[in-house]
Design a protein around this motif. Structure first.
Motif, short mmCIF file in Angstrom:
data_model
loop_
_atom_site.label_atom_id
_atom_site.label_comp_id
_atom_site.label_asym_id
_atom_site.label_seq_id
_atom_site.Cartn_x
_atom_site.Cartn_y
_atom_site.Cartn_z
N GLU A 43 40.65 36.29 40.54
CA GLU A 43 40.52 35.48 41.76
C GLU A 43 39.44 35.69 42.49
OE1 GLU A 43 44.09 34.70 44.19
OE2 GLU A 43 45.33 34.28 42.23
N ALA A 44 38.97 36.89 42.39
CA ALA A 44 37.60 37.20 43.17
C ALA A 44 36.59 36.50 42.64
CB ALA A 44 37.37 38.88 42.98
N VAL A 45 36.46 36.20 41.31
CA VAL A 45 35.28 35.40 41.03
C VAL A 45 35.60 34.30 41.30
CG1 VAL A 45 34.55 34.39 38.68
CG2 VAL A 45 35.00 36.92 38.74
N GLY A 113 35.09 44.30 39.05
CA GLY A 113 36.04 45.53 38.84
C GLY A 113 37.15 45.44 39.96
N THR A 114 37.89 46.66 39.73
CA THR A 114 38.81 46.84 40.85
C THR A 114 38.57 48.23 41.29
OG1 THR A 114 40.57 47.89 39.32
CG2 THR A 114 40.54 45.47 39.73
N GLU A 115 39.07 48.62 42.83
CA GLU A 115 39.06 49.86 43.25
C GLU A 115 40.46 50.06 43.51
OE1 GLU A 115 36.68 52.07 44.03
OE2 GLU A 115 34.94 50.89 43.25
N LEU A 116 40.68 51.40 43.32
CA LEU A 116 42.00 51.87 43.77
C LEU A 116 42.09 53.07 44.62
CD1 LEU A 116 45.25 51.81 43.28
CD2 LEU A 116 44.90 53.15 41.68
N GLY A 148 40.15 43.92 44.21
CA GLY A 148 39.45 43.23 43.29
C GLY A 148 38.15 42.82 43.89
N TYR A 149 36.90 42.89 43.23
CA TYR A 149 35.73 42.73 43.76
C TYR A 149 34.65 42.05 42.90
CZ TYR A 149 31.32 43.43 46.76
OH TYR A 149 30.22 43.27 47.39
N ALA A 150 34.09 41.03 43.44
CA ALA A 150 33.12 40.40 42.26
C ALA A 150 31.52 40.10 43.14
CB ALA A 150 33.69 38.87 41.85
N ASN A 151 30.58 40.40 42.27
CA ASN A 151 29.20 40.10 43.28
C ASN A 151 28.28 39.87 42.16
OD1 ASN A 151 26.63 40.64 44.18
ND2 ASN A 151 27.44 42.05 45.62
N PHE A 152 27.81 38.82 42.00
CA PHE A 152 26.75 38.06 40.88
C PHE A 152 26.06 37.04 41.55
CE2 PHE A 152 30.77 35.76 40.28
CZ PHE A 152 30.18 34.47 40.14
N TYR A 153 24.69 36.94 40.87
CA TYR A 153 24.05 35.74 41.44
C TYR A 153 23.22 35.14 40.25
CZ TYR A 153 20.18 39.24 40.52
OH TYR A 153 19.28 39.77 39.86
N ILE A 172 29.85 36.53 46.39
CA ILE A 172 30.70 37.43 46.65
C ILE A 172 32.00 37.42 47.23
CG2 ILE A 172 30.59 39.62 48.04
CD1 ILE A 172 27.72 39.58 48.33
N ALA A 173 33.09 37.99 46.57
CA ALA A 173 34.38 37.96 47.13
C ALA A 173 35.17 39.05 46.74
CB ALA A 173 34.90 36.65 46.52
N ASP A 174 36.41 39.02 47.46
CA ASP A 174 37.11 40.05 47.09
C ASP A 174 38.61 39.71 47.38
OD1 ASP A 174 38.07 40.96 49.90
OD2 ASP A 174 36.17 41.65 50.34
N THR A 175 39.65 40.50 46.77
CA THR A 175 41.07 40.29 46.76
C THR A 175 41.58 41.91 47.10
OG1 THR A 175 41.27 40.21 44.33
CG2 THR A 175 40.96 38.17 45.55
N PHE A 176 43.17 41.64 47.41
CA PHE A 176 43.78 42.91 47.38
C PHE A 176 45.17 42.88 47.09
CE2 PHE A 176 44.73 40.81 51.61
CZ PHE A 176 46.26 41.39 51.77
N PHE A 177 45.56 43.98 46.94
CA PHE A 177 47.09 43.99 46.41
C PHE A 177 47.36 45.28 46.97
CE2 PHE A 177 50.85 44.81 43.83
CZ PHE A 177 51.57 43.59 43.69
#
Length: 200
Positions: A43-45, A113-116, A148-153, A172-177
């Protein structure tokens, strides 16, 4: 008065004993990523891609393009497929080879990827070595934050000359849970996922 105090102390001790005897088992995932991690990344992508590609890409709409991808992420095939679909939805012709393409778009993944993170107040699980007694985790307050984090160009090249045309702005976008536990048994979960997992 003393009898009431003794009753309260006995009641509290019994409650702590019962709670310490409770435990839950959770089967660990057999996949590389849990379902929640997969949803956070995907979903971040999706969110990172603009709804109006003409503002993101300095090439004419409807052009024939060939896609390449680079980056350290293991999810390159996923991003390649999502970007190909996104370009196709907006009128670009994605080619399998460079022979029929007029532009080559190199997708450069900066981060995916994801961060916890977590906050914990309480007693961690205890496994005694001398006496065969174990206590489960007793959380007065516990919070687990998963992002969740996505960053590309895109780097865009003209074909067949391979002349560099331009780089796109970053996508760029992020999501959370997030999951919360209070006073041992009360749980709550919050997320901004469009299709979240059942909140058990």
């Amino acid at each position: 008065m003393m009898k009431k105090m003794v009753k309260v102390i006995c009641l509290v001790a019994a409650l702590v004993y019962l709670l310490s005897a409770c435990s839950t088992t959770q089967k660990m995932t057999n996949s590389l990523r849990t379902a929640t991690e997969q949803l956070l990344i995907s979903e971040a992508v999706m969110r990172s891609l603009s709804k109006r590609p003409e503002s993101a890409l300095p090439i004419p709409q409807g052009a024939n393009v060939k896609l390449d991808i680079s980056g350290i992420s293991l999810d390159k095939d996923f991003i390649l497929g999502v970007v190909a679909g996104w370009l196709g939805q907006h009128g670009y012709m994605v080619q399998g080879s460079a022979e029929n393409a007029t532009y080559r778009i190199n997708i450069v993944i900066n981060s995916l990827g994801t961060e916890l993170g977590n906050t914990f107040v309480g007693i961690p699980p205890i496994q005694a070595s001398l006496i065969p007694i174990s206590l489960p985790e007793l959380a007065i307050y516990k919070a687990e934050y998963q992002t969740g984090y996505a960053n590309f160009y895109f780097d865009i090249f003209e074909l067949p000359s391979n002349r560099f045309v331009a780089s796109s702005s970053p996508f760029i976008a992020d999501t959370f849970f997030n999951a919360y536990t209070a006073l041992f048994v009360f749980t709550h979960k919050s997320t901004d996922l469009v299709s979240p997992l059942p909140l058990r």
